[in-house]
Scaffold this motif. Structure first.
Motif: not given
Ligand SMILES: [Zn+2]
Ligand SMILES: [Zn+2]
Length: 241
Positions: A9, A11, A42, A75, A196, A198
């Protein structure tokens, strides 16, 4: 500390509010010794993310970069109480892995039952492999029902490091993710840790989750990130290009 084999997970810049390229993310994964890196942009309803066509062209990306197995997924957003997703099945079928989650920008919180139905709907979708941050407080959920459905639907529940960033000021996420871990331990149900990330520096960063794992005396064998085989066994995904 256990070795981390996968982080699925993350991005890239394509999500619109993330800051590293796929190459930079892959390089960070190599440096951290990961075997598997997942990029999951996303879904289309998040402002500034990629258009659906992005997800149709992912076959151009090599599935090994610097020796790291790349998983190109998404996601996606759960957008209603039935668990409808914001990318349709023809797109989902082309992805290496699918994460689904509730995001305030695309979901109006209802009653606990409605919210739980929404996530359950996504869990029952055969293409969905992971539910992102179910315990971040976005919507009130019956976590016990989700844990009970996890093995039945081959859908992993995630505990999410980014939800615990102090700057996000979300103490509820600490409490709820602790509760989720306790339930997973009680029901002997595996979880997946999600960075997650970024930005590349946050790949496989689970700094804030380690306290929770310690607090709950969570068994290492229930953490799929420590052994990729556990991930494949649970989700039924296979490690082939
Ligand atoms: Zn995410
Ligand atoms: Zn998310």
């Amino acid at each position: 500390m256990q070795r981390i084999e996968l982080d699925l997970h993350t991005h890239s810049v394509m999500s619109g509010h993330a800051y590293s390229t796929i190459q930079e993310m892959a390089e960070a994964a190599r440096q951290k010794g990961l075997k598997h890196l997942g990029i999951a942009e996303h879904g289309p309803m998040i402002p500034g993310t990629c258009d659906p066509i992005y997800f149709r062209n992912l076959y151009v990306i090599p599935r090994y970069i610097n020796g790291v197995r790349m998983w190109m997924g998404a996601e996606v957003n759960i957008v209603d109480y039935q668990g409808t997703l914001d990318l349709d099945d023809t797109y989902l079928a082309r992805l290496d892995h699918v994460i689904a989650g509730l995001h305030r920008l695309c979901y109006t919180s209802g009653t606990m039952q409605q919210n739980t139905d929404a996530v359950m709907g996504a869990m029952h979708h055969p293409g969905v492999n992971i539910i992102s941050h179910p315990a971040d407080g976005t919507a009130e959920l019956d976590l016990e029902e989700l844990v009970k459905a996890s093995a039945r639907t081959c859908t992993l529940l995630e505990v999410n490091n980014s939800s615990l960033f102090p700057k996000r000021g979300n103490p509820v996420a600490h409490t709820l993710q602790t509760e989720l871990l306790k339930l997973c331990k009680q029901y002997d149900t595996p979880v997946i840790l999600g960075s997650d990330a970024h930005i590349s520096y946050s790949v496989a960063d689970y700094t804030y989750l380690y306290d929770l794992l310690k607090e709950t005396e969570f068994p290492d064998e229930l953490i799929v990130n420590y052994d990729a085989k556990r991930f494949f066994d649970f989700t039924g995904l296979t490690d082939v290009e």
